[in-house]
Design a protein around this motif. Structure first.
Motif, short mmCIF file in Angstrom:
data_model
loop_
_atom_site.label_atom_id
_atom_site.label_comp_id
_atom_site.label_asym_id
_atom_site.label_seq_id
_atom_site.Cartn_x
_atom_site.Cartn_y
_atom_site.Cartn_z
N ILE A 125 0.99 -0.98 -0.05
CA ILE A 125 0.09 -0.22 0.17
C ILE A 125 0.76 0.98 -0.11
N GLU A 126 2.11 1.31 0.49
CA GLU A 126 3.03 2.51 0.55
C GLU A 126 3.00 3.03 -0.71
N GLN A 127 3.54 1.39 -1.20
CA GLN A 127 4.02 1.63 -2.45
C GLN A 127 3.51 2.01 -3.48
N ALA A 128 2.30 1.93 -3.55
CA ALA A 128 1.25 1.96 -4.04
C ALA A 128 0.95 3.85 -4.18
N LYS A 129 0.76 4.17 -2.93
CA LYS A 129 0.81 6.10 -2.58
C LYS A 129 1.95 6.33 -4.06
N ARG A 130 3.23 5.85 -4.11
CA ARG A 130 4.01 6.75 -4.06
C ARG A 130 4.25 6.89 -5.74
N LEU A 131 3.19 6.38 -6.29
CA LEU A 131 3.16 6.03 -7.76
C LEU A 131 2.23 7.19 -8.16
N PRO A 132 1.31 8.23 -8.11
CA PRO A 132 0.63 9.09 -8.48
C PRO A 132 2.07 10.20 -8.69
N ASP A 133 2.82 10.31 -7.88
CA ASP A 133 3.76 11.61 -7.97
C ASP A 133 4.94 10.54 -8.95
N ALA A 134 5.38 9.62 -8.64
CA ALA A 134 6.29 8.59 -10.05
C ALA A 134 5.76 8.65 -11.14
N LEU A 135 4.29 9.07 -11.93
CA LEU A 135 3.89 8.86 -13.28
C LEU A 135 3.75 9.79 -13.20
N ALA A 136 3.60 11.29 -12.49
CA ALA A 136 3.36 12.63 -13.00
C ALA A 136 3.73 13.67 -13.95
N ARG A 137 4.80 13.17 -14.13
CA ARG A 137 5.43 13.55 -15.61
C ARG A 137 4.58 13.43 -17.02
N TYR A 138 4.08 12.38 -16.80
CA TYR A 138 2.90 11.18 -17.74
C TYR A 138 1.81 12.23 -18.22
N PRO A 139 1.92 12.52 -19.64
CA PRO A 139 0.41 12.54 -19.56
C PRO A 139 -0.44 11.82 -19.90
N ILE A 140 -0.81 10.98 -18.34
CA ILE A 140 -1.93 9.52 -19.19
C ILE A 140 -3.39 10.19 -19.03
N SER A 141 -4.01 9.34 -20.18
CA SER A 141 -5.00 9.38 -21.13
C SER A 141 -5.95 8.75 -20.54
N ARG A 142 -4.95 7.18 -20.20
CA ARG A 142 -6.39 5.80 -19.81
C ARG A 142 -5.15 5.11 -18.75
N ILE A 143 -6.50 4.19 -17.70
CA ILE A 143 -6.01 3.95 -17.05
C ILE A 143 -6.54 1.79 -17.30
N VAL A 144 -5.68 1.67 -17.50
CA VAL A 144 -5.87 0.25 -17.02
C VAL A 144 -5.71 -0.65 -16.24
N SER A 145 -5.99 -1.71 -15.98
CA SER A 145 -5.32 -2.88 -14.81
C SER A 145 -6.19 -4.34 -15.35
N SER A 146 -5.50 -4.66 -15.13
CA SER A 146 -5.45 -6.89 -14.48
C SER A 146 -6.67 -6.92 -14.02
N PRO A 147 -7.69 -7.62 -13.84
CA PRO A 147 -9.08 -8.34 -12.99
C PRO A 147 -8.16 -8.46 -11.48
N GLN A 148 -7.19 -8.89 -11.32
CA GLN A 148 -6.49 -9.10 -9.97
C GLN A 148 -6.02 -8.18 -9.07
N ILE A 149 -6.55 -8.41 -7.87
CA ILE A 149 -6.56 -6.80 -6.99
C ILE A 149 -5.29 -6.64 -6.15
#
Length: 200
Positions: A29-53
């Motif tokens: 959970i702590e690792q995942a919380k850091r991803l918004p800042d780590a990905l902030a440089r990218y102009p993300i237009s869509r988010i796709v995920s595996s169905p796994q939790i």
């Protein structure tokens, strides 16, 4: 277009019979919380995920930060999705580790079917994206390796150590109709939270 393949964060372990779809651990959970800042440089237009939790929970902080929905694609699930329990790569058997190093998935996995399933999912993402899009895909080490193997046209399936919450970046050329690998397994944002780095 740009494709960001993000491996899920550290999940809980599961015992035989509990299935292979655990939730994230507290460290994950702590690792995942850091991803918004780590990905902030990218102009993300869509988010796709595996169905796994574990993949969906890793994607959620980014989706929340961007105010975006998470599209679920069953084809981006890991090869272990139907197993009786989840075994992290650090704990797989010596036999299965040798198979991975040699470019083969663990015994009992239909490798050609898995690679074809992943390729179909990735191809649909690419086909539906515009030239300037950046799509963030939250998925698994096997899916990322299968995609890199296909992009690089390697003879055997790759066995790249893809860390928890690691970011792999690929670029799609619509002119050449192929993916190019721009970077594999960026982990600066979670370096201190990765189990294999805590010993150094």
């Amino acid at each position: 277009m740009q494709l960001l393949l993000i491996r899920h964060a550290l999940p809980l372990r599961s015992e035989p019979g509990q299935g292979s779809d655990p939730e994230l651990s507290q460290e994950g959970i702590e690792q995942a919380k850091r991803l918004p800042d780590a990905l902030a440089r990218y102009p993300i237009s869509r988010i796709v995920s595996s169905p796994q939790i574990r993949a969906r929970q890793t994607a959620q902080p980014v989706a929340d930060a961007l105010g975006m929905a998470i599209d679920i694609d069953e084809r981006l699930a890991e090869y272990d999705r139907d197993l009786a329990h989840y075994t992290p790569i650090e704990e797989i058997s010596e036999e299965d580790m040798k198979r991975l190093v040699n470019g083969d998935l663990p015994s009992g996995v239909d490798q050609p079917a898995f690679i074809a399933r992943v390729a179909e999912g990735i191809d649909d993402i690419l086909a539906s994206a515009d030239r300037e899009d950046t799509v963030a895909v939250f998925t698994h080490g096997g899916v990322i390796n299968a995609t890199a193997h296909r992009a690089m046209n390697t003879e055997r399936l790759l066995c790249v150590q893809v860390d928890y919450a690691g970011i792999t970046r690929m670029l799609w050329s619509s002119r050449q109709k192929r993916l190019f690998v721009a970077g594999i397994n960026a982990t600066e944002h979670v370096w201190d939270l990765l189990p294999r780095n805590q010993q150094w």
